[in-house]
Scaffold this motif. Structure first.
Motif, PDB file in Angstrom:
ATOM      1  N   ARG A  24      35.668  43.010  53.595  1.00 31.29           N
ATOM      2  CA  ARG A  24      34.751  42.322  54.323  1.00 31.29           C
ATOM      3  C   ARG A  24      33.872  41.665  53.287  1.00 31.29           C
ATOM      4  O   ARG A  24      33.439  42.087  52.240  1.00 31.29           O
ATOM      5  CB  ARG A  24      33.775  43.658  54.723  1.00 31.29           C
ATOM      6  N   VAL A  25      33.472  40.245  53.692  1.00 31.79           N
ATOM      7  CA  VAL A  25      32.765  39.622  53.017  1.00 31.79           C
ATOM      8  C   VAL A  25      31.351  39.625  53.681  1.00 31.79           C
ATOM      9  O   VAL A  25      31.382  39.279  54.878  1.00 31.79           O
ATOM     10  CB  VAL A  25      33.134  38.018  52.713  1.00 31.79           C
ATOM     11  N   PRO A  26      30.253  39.815  52.685  1.00 35.27           N
ATOM     12  CA  PRO A  26      28.918  39.919  53.376  1.00 35.27           C
ATOM     13  C   PRO A  26      28.584  38.491  54.047  1.00 35.27           C
ATOM     14  O   PRO A  26      29.096  37.632  53.679  1.00 35.27           O
ATOM     15  CB  PRO A  26      27.994  40.364  52.364  1.00 35.27           C
ATOM     16  N   LYS A  27      27.720  38.491  54.984  1.00 39.40           N
ATOM     17  CA  LYS A  27      27.165  37.392  55.610  1.00 39.40           C
ATOM     18  C   LYS A  27      26.446  36.638  54.587  1.00 39.40           C
ATOM     19  O   LYS A  27      25.766  37.015  53.634  1.00 39.40           O
ATOM     20  CB  LYS A  27      26.199  37.733  56.605  1.00 39.40           C
ATOM     21  N   HIS A  28      26.722  35.360  54.752  1.00 43.89           N
ATOM     22  CA  HIS A  28      26.260  34.134  53.970  1.00 43.89           C
ATOM     23  C   HIS A  28      26.732  34.024  52.604  1.00 43.89           C
ATOM     24  O   HIS A  28      26.043  33.559  51.616  1.00 43.89           O
ATOM     25  CB  HIS A  28      24.553  34.368  53.880  1.00 43.89           C
ATOM     26  N   GLN A  29      27.805  35.025  52.264  1.00 44.46           N
ATOM     27  CA  GLN A  29      28.485  34.784  50.977  1.00 44.46           C
ATOM     28  C   GLN A  29      29.914  34.032  51.076  1.00 44.46           C
ATOM     29  O   GLN A  29      30.383  34.397  52.118  1.00 44.46           O
ATOM     30  CB  GLN A  29      28.852  36.421  50.524  1.00 44.46           C
ATOM     31  N   ARG A  30      29.877  33.240  50.075  1.00 46.04           N
ATOM     32  CA  ARG A  30      31.144  32.302  50.112  1.00 46.04           C
ATOM     33  C   ARG A  30      32.354  32.867  49.598  1.00 46.04           C
ATOM     34  O   ARG A  30      33.459  32.477  49.759  1.00 46.04           O
ATOM     35  CB  ARG A  30      30.971  30.908  49.653  1.00 46.04           C
ATOM     36  N   ARG A  31      32.152  33.595  48.679  1.00 46.75           N
ATOM     37  CA  ARG A  31      33.368  34.122  47.900  1.00 46.75           C
ATOM     38  C   ARG A  31      33.308  35.745  47.584  1.00 46.75           C
ATOM     39  O   ARG A  31      31.835  36.399  47.461  1.00 46.75           O
ATOM     40  CB  ARG A  31      33.483  33.423  46.426  1.00 46.75           C
ATOM     41  N   LEU A  32      34.154  36.105  47.022  1.00 46.92           N
ATOM     42  CA  LEU A  32      34.196  37.647  46.864  1.00 46.92           C
ATOM     43  C   LEU A  32      33.665  38.008  45.427  1.00 46.92           C
ATOM     44  O   LEU A  32      33.977  37.171  44.602  1.00 46.92           O
ATOM     45  CB  LEU A  32      35.737  38.298  46.955  1.00 46.92           C
ATOM     46  N   ALA A  33      33.064  39.159  45.281  1.00 46.27           N
ATOM     47  CA  ALA A  33      32.426  39.660  43.959  1.00 46.27           C
ATOM     48  C   ALA A  33      33.386  39.274  42.778  1.00 46.27           C
ATOM     49  O   ALA A  33      34.510  40.062  43.135  1.00 46.27           O
ATOM     50  CB  ALA A  33      31.791  40.771  44.015  1.00 46.27           C
ATOM     51  N   GLY A  34      33.310  39.113  41.815  1.00 46.83           N
ATOM     52  CA  GLY A  34      34.162  39.166  40.772  1.00 46.83           C
ATOM     53  C   GLY A  34      34.953  37.855  40.484  1.00 46.83           C
ATOM     54  O   GLY A  34      35.721  37.549  39.336  1.00 46.83           O
ATOM     55  N   LEU A  35      35.296  37.049  41.767  1.00 52.97           N
ATOM     56  CA  LEU A  35      36.194  35.820  41.757  1.00 52.97           C
ATOM     57  C   LEU A  35      35.675  34.764  40.771  1.00 52.97           C
ATOM     58  O   LEU A  35      36.605  34.365  39.997  1.00 52.97           O
ATOM     59  CB  LEU A  35      36.161  35.542  43.193  1.00 52.97           C
ATOM     60  N   ASP A  36      34.428  34.624  40.732  1.00 52.59           N
ATOM     61  CA  ASP A  36      34.040  33.666  39.821  1.00 52.59           C
ATOM     62  C   ASP A  36      34.434  33.868  38.167  1.00 52.59           C
ATOM     63  O   ASP A  36      34.718  33.032  37.543  1.00 52.59           O
ATOM     64  CB  ASP A  36      32.624  33.353  39.745  1.00 52.59           C
ATOM     65  N   GLU A  37      34.372  35.129  37.813  1.00 50.81           N
ATOM     66  CA  GLU A  37      34.685  35.651  36.586  1.00 50.81           C
ATOM     67  C   GLU A  37      36.208  35.450  36.328  1.00 50.81           C
ATOM     68  O   GLU A  37      36.507  34.917  35.322  1.00 50.81           O
ATOM     69  CB  GLU A  37      34.139  36.923  36.268  1.00 50.81           C
ATOM     70  N   LYS A  38      37.012  35.732  37.274  1.00 52.14           N
ATOM     71  CA  LYS A  38      38.401  35.599  37.127  1.00 52.14           C
ATOM     72  C   LYS A  38      38.625  34.176  37.066  1.00 52.14           C
ATOM     73  O   LYS A  38      39.663  33.593  36.153  1.00 52.14           O
ATOM     74  CB  LYS A  38      39.106  36.036  38.266  1.00 52.14           C
ATOM     75  N   ILE A  39      37.989  33.302  37.674  1.00 55.43           N
ATOM     76  CA  ILE A  39      38.351  31.851  37.507  1.00 55.43           C
ATOM     77  C   ILE A  39      38.047  31.226  36.196  1.00 55.43           C
ATOM     78  O   ILE A  39      38.575  30.507  35.469  1.00 55.43           O
ATOM     79  CB  ILE A  39      37.166  31.047  38.770  1.00 55.43           C
ATOM     80  N   LEU A  40      36.885  31.744  35.683  1.00 58.64           N
ATOM     81  CA  LEU A  40      36.124  31.236  34.341  1.00 58.64           C
ATOM     82  C   LEU A  40      37.307  31.663  33.240  1.00 58.64           C
ATOM     83  O   LEU A  40      37.526  31.102  32.130  1.00 58.64           O
ATOM     84  CB  LEU A  40      34.699  31.834  34.247  1.00 58.64           C
ATOM     85  N   VAL A  41      37.672  32.943  33.292  1.00 59.81           N
ATOM     86  CA  VAL A  41      38.641  33.599  32.235  1.00 59.81           C
ATOM     87  C   VAL A  41      40.005  32.872  32.372  1.00 59.81           C
ATOM     88  O   VAL A  41      40.216  32.323  31.087  1.00 59.81           O
ATOM     89  CB  VAL A  41      38.711  35.072  32.699  1.00 59.81           C
ATOM     90  N   LEU A  42      40.457  32.221  33.445  1.00 62.97           N
ATOM     91  CA  LEU A  42      41.671  31.338  33.456  1.00 62.97           C
ATOM     92  C   LEU A  42      41.160  30.057  32.879  1.00 62.97           C
ATOM     93  O   LEU A  42      42.064  29.438  32.190  1.00 62.97           O
ATOM     94  CB  LEU A  42      42.157  31.381  34.941  1.00 62.97           C
ATOM     95  N   TYR A  43      40.136  29.615  33.285  1.00 65.12           N
ATOM     96  CA  TYR A  43      39.837  28.321  32.799  1.00 65.12           C
ATOM     97  C   TYR A  43      39.507  28.290  31.097  1.00 65.12           C
ATOM     98  O   TYR A  43      39.972  27.412  30.371  1.00 65.12           O
ATOM     99  CB  TYR A  43      38.493  27.960  33.243  1.00 65.12           C
ATOM    100  N   ALA A  44      38.971  29.422  30.623  1.00 63.87           N
ATOM    101  CA  ALA A  44      38.710  29.567  29.191  1.00 63.87           C
ATOM    102  C   ALA A  44      39.930  29.724  28.298  1.00 63.87           C
ATOM    103  O   ALA A  44      40.200  29.251  27.180  1.00 63.87           O
ATOM    104  CB  ALA A  44      38.027  30.771  28.804  1.00 63.87           C
ATOM    105  N   ARG A  45      41.075  29.970  29.158  1.00 62.40           N
ATOM    106  CA  ARG A  45      42.466  30.139  28.746  1.00 62.40           C
ATOM    107  C   ARG A  45      43.172  28.776  28.713  1.00 62.40           C
ATOM    108  O   ARG A  45      44.383  28.644  28.140  1.00 62.40           O
ATOM    109  CB  ARG A  45      43.451  31.257  29.305  1.00 62.40           C
ATOM    110  N   GLY A  46      42.615  27.680  29.138  1.00 58.15           N
ATOM    111  CA  GLY A  46      43.097  26.420  29.212  1.00 58.15           C
ATOM    112  C   GLY A  46      43.814  26.027  30.511  1.00 58.15           C
ATOM    113  O   GLY A  46      44.406  24.807  30.420  1.00 58.15           O
ATOM    114  N   LEU A  47      43.743  26.894  31.557  1.00 59.70           N
ATOM    115  CA  LEU A  47      44.576  26.582  32.926  1.00 59.70           C
ATOM    116  C   LEU A  47      43.891  25.297  33.397  1.00 59.70           C
ATOM    117  O   LEU A  47      42.519  25.411  33.281  1.00 59.70           O
ATOM    118  CB  LEU A  47      44.718  27.556  33.629  1.00 59.70           C
ATOM    119  N   SER A  48      44.351  24.437  34.154  1.00 54.53           N
ATOM    120  CA  SER A  48      43.970  23.231  34.914  1.00 54.53           C
ATOM    121  C   SER A  48      43.372  23.886  36.197  1.00 54.53           C
ATOM    122  O   SER A  48      43.748  25.255  36.710  1.00 54.53           O
ATOM    123  CB  SER A  48      44.752  22.196  35.037  1.00 54.53           C
ATOM    124  N   THR A  49      42.736  23.097  36.848  1.00 57.90           N
ATOM    125  CA  THR A  49      41.943  23.764  38.137  1.00 57.90           C
ATOM    126  C   THR A  49      43.470  23.998  39.256  1.00 57.90           C
ATOM    127  O   THR A  49      43.342  25.072  39.953  1.00 57.90           O
ATOM    128  CB  THR A  49      41.139  22.864  38.905  1.00 57.90           C
TER     129      THR A  49
END
Length: 87
Positions: A24-49
């Motif tokens: 369940r994704v709470p109302k008015h929330q666009r993404r799941l919690a923790g997803l931004d951190e996973k994206i930033l970790v992959l970005y820090a490792r040099g992966l493209s979008t």
């Protein structure tokens, strides 16, 4: 509405994953919690979008656009630039 790897029920606003677990994704929330951190970790490792998008789809079965991933990585771009020019 059904997708290849997950199914969304508009009547209950639930995402059903292949393991039949409900997320369940709470109302008015666009993404799941923790997803931004996973994206930033992959970005820090040099992966493209696009590589990040493919990796998240393979691992978690979620499809994110490269534009959304860019929005997340732009939130830390100032900090990255400051870190890169440190003495």
């Amino acid at each position: 509405m059904a997708t290849r790897k997950r199914r969304f029920s508009p009547t209950t606003a639930k995402w059903t994953w292949p393991s039949h677990a409900t997320v369940r994704v709470p109302k008015h929330q666009r993404r799941l919690a923790g997803l931004d951190e996973k994206i930033l970790v992959l970005y820090a490792r040099g992966l493209s979008t696009r590589d990040i998008s493919a990796q998240l789809e393979e691992l978690y079965g979620v499809t994110l656009s490269p534009v959304l991933i860019s929005e997340v990585t732009d939130t830390v771009s100032d900090e990255v630039k400051a870190w890169q020019v440190r003495p």
